[in-house]
Design a protein around this motif. Structure first.
Motif, PDB file in Angstrom:
ATOM      1  N   SER A  45     -25.017 -20.872 -14.931  1.00 28.35           N
ATOM      2  CA  SER A  45     -25.613 -22.007 -15.642  1.00 28.35           C
ATOM      3  C   SER A  45     -24.958 -22.088 -17.014  1.00 28.35           C
ATOM      4  N   PRO A  46     -25.068 -23.219 -17.701  1.00 32.86           N
ATOM      5  CA  PRO A  46     -24.512 -23.299 -19.060  1.00 32.86           C
ATOM      6  C   PRO A  46     -25.042 -22.207 -19.981  1.00 32.86           C
ATOM      7  N   THR A 115     -21.347 -29.065 -18.639  1.00 33.17           N
ATOM      8  CA  THR A 115     -20.646 -27.787 -18.749  1.00 33.17           C
ATOM      9  C   THR A 115     -19.642 -27.831 -19.893  1.00 33.17           C
ATOM     10  N   CYS A 116     -18.958 -28.954 -20.011  1.00 35.58           N
ATOM     11  CA  CYS A 116     -17.976 -29.116 -21.082  1.00 35.58           C
ATOM     12  C   CYS A 116     -18.664 -29.052 -22.448  1.00 35.58           C
ATOM     13  N   ASP A 117     -19.846 -29.653 -22.552  1.00 30.22           N
ATOM     14  CA  ASP A 117     -20.600 -29.599 -23.810  1.00 30.22           C
ATOM     15  C   ASP A 117     -20.932 -28.164 -24.188  1.00 30.22           C
ATOM     16  N   ALA A 118     -21.358 -27.384 -23.193  1.00 28.04           N
ATOM     17  CA  ALA A 118     -21.744 -25.991 -23.453  1.00 28.04           C
ATOM     18  C   ALA A 118     -20.545 -25.121 -23.783  1.00 28.04           C
ATOM     19  N   LEU A 119     -19.388 -25.473 -23.231  1.00 30.53           N
ATOM     20  CA  LEU A 119     -18.179 -24.678 -23.443  1.00 30.53           C
ATOM     21  C   LEU A 119     -17.518 -24.966 -24.787  1.00 30.53           C
ATOM     22  N   GLU A 120     -17.638 -26.188 -25.261  1.00 24.03           N
ATOM     23  CA  GLU A 120     -16.874 -26.615 -26.439  1.00 24.03           C
ATOM     24  C   GLU A 120     -17.053 -25.728 -27.673  1.00 24.03           C
ATOM     25  N   PRO A 121     -18.260 -25.248 -27.998  1.00 18.69           N
ATOM     26  CA  PRO A 121     -18.386 -24.400 -29.191  1.00 18.69           C
ATOM     27  C   PRO A 121     -17.534 -23.136 -29.146  1.00 18.69           C
ATOM     28  N   VAL A 142     -10.917 -30.878 -23.015  1.00 21.48           N
ATOM     29  CA  VAL A 142     -10.524 -29.471 -23.001  1.00 21.48           C
ATOM     30  C   VAL A 142      -9.221 -29.278 -23.776  1.00 21.48           C
ATOM     31  N   LYS A 143      -8.267 -30.165 -23.546  1.00 20.85           N
ATOM     32  CA  LYS A 143      -6.977 -30.032 -24.229  1.00 20.85           C
ATOM     33  C   LYS A 143      -7.100 -30.288 -25.731  1.00 20.85           C
ATOM     34  N   SER A 144      -8.080 -31.098 -26.123  1.00 22.08           N
ATOM     35  CA  SER A 144      -8.250 -31.385 -27.553  1.00 22.08           C
ATOM     36  C   SER A 144      -8.659 -30.147 -28.338  1.00 22.08           C
ATOM     37  N   TRP A 145      -9.184 -29.124 -27.662  1.00 17.87           N
ATOM     38  CA  TRP A 145      -9.554 -27.879 -28.336  1.00 17.87           C
ATOM     39  C   TRP A 145      -8.332 -26.996 -28.562  1.00 17.87           C
TER      40      TRP A 145
END
Length: 345
Positions: A45-46, A115-121, A142-145
């Motif tokens: 889960s996130p 999922t992307c929101d949870a991963l970004e930090p 994802v690439k913007s990070w």
């Protein structure tokens, strides 16, 4: 090389993300030993993913690979589920289980906006995908990070597709590899070939860095992969018996036995082809079955059988994922495995 140079890792050795067989501890150990550790997130889960990534960041500042599936969840199909339950019914009777009580649920989630929101930090240095790539908008996020994007190809056509659609490097997954096939442009198993046959063909067809996966367990395999055009290697099975993995005693025992010499592709545990050691279920139902519902819907009805059998010390219904070469699967620390692999560089 893009991995060692851009990421600052010592060795171009990637630990294969192995959902259900590892958590953060294995990823941390590989990272500390100079490779690229990986955290499989398809079954998390996130919140659980965030907990594992937090543990990794507390333990090491080394780069990490965070892995996701990109499958399209299937539409509910009552008739298909009924066929699957009917196929499994004799074993439910044997273990005195109620097949009518099998819960809904898939057990695996694709990479999506939440999922992307949870991963970004966490902004991981590497994000990898299985079964293709996510939709373009998510891939751009994802690439913007600044993340390096990897994905698996099992054919030349898949490698070319990944190059055309934004992957930064390709994991060339040969037929020997354990766990789920990364195939996504075809479901034809006869299209799947071995690592050392596929690798030079992909090398001629694409310009991206290539990471060889499948059957590589020691220095000789690493050296062979590099000689055939790989820029790095991905290793899974050789790490499974390390104390940092989370596999069961049953799975560990099978990997270090003669049983590990006989693996097969099976769709019985998830609905999608994956390589594992032969089990009673695979013997009696056949490794590939038309009765298995679409990925990942097969999992829910297998879980009660797995639990009941494991309670008796049996792996009859357990997904004993393994590649075709488990010869170096030993109960030694990750650092020792990494040192052996690095001798082939």
């Amino acid at each position: 090389m893009i991995l060692t140079g851009r990421l600052g890792i010592e060795f171009p050795i990637l630990q294969a993300p192995m959902a259900g067989a590892q958590g953060s501890e294995l990823a941390i150990a590989v990272a500390i030993a100079g490779g690229l550790g990986a955290l499989p997130c398809a079954m998390l889960s996130p919140d659980a993913m965030a907990e594992e990534l937090t543990a990794i960041r507390r333990a090491t500042s080394a780069p990490i690979n965070v892995n996701f599936f990109t499958h399209v969840p299937p539409e509910p199909d009552a008739a298909a589920m009924a066929r699957w339950h009917a196929a499994l019914a004799p074993w439910y009777t044997e273990f005195d289980l109620d097949i009518g009580a099998v819960p809904d649920g898939t057990g695996r989630r694709p990479f999506d906006a939440s999922t992307c929101d949870a991963l970004e930090p966490f902004r991981p240095e590497v994000v990898s995908f299985h079964f293709g790539l996510p939709e373009a908008a998510l891939l751009e996020r994802v690439k913007s990070w600044g993340a390096l994007v990897l994905s698996s190809a099992t054919t030349v056509a898949e490698a070319q597709w990944l190059e055309a659609h934004g992957a930064d490097a390709v994991i060339v997954q040969g037929l020997e590899a354990g766990g789920h096939r990364g195939m996504f442009l075809t479901d034809e198993l006869t299209s799947q070939v071995g690592t050392f046959a596929l690798l030079p063909q992909v090398r001629e067809a694409v310009h991206l860095p290539l990471i060889a996966a499948g059957g590589i367990v020691d220095a000789r395999g690493v050296a062979a992969a590099l000689a055939l055009g790989a820029d790095g290697v991905q290793v899974g099975t050789a790490f499974l018996c390390c104390p940092e993995s989370t596999i069961s005693t049953i799975h560990r025992r099978a990997l270090m036995s003669e049983a590990a010499r006989h693996t097969a592709l099976t769709n019985l545990y998830s609905g999608r082809p994956a390589r594992g050691i032969l089990t009673r279920l695979m013997h009696e139902l056949g490794p590939m079955s038309e009765d298995a519902p679409a990925f990942p819907l097969a999992t829910a009805a297998i879980a009660p059988l797995r639990s009941a059998a494991e309670a008796r010390g049996l792996g009859d219904f357990s997904p004993l994922w393994a590649g075709q070469n488990a010869s170096r699967c030993r109960e030694v620390p990750v650092a020792e495995v990494m040192a052996e692999l690095a001798e082939g560089l």
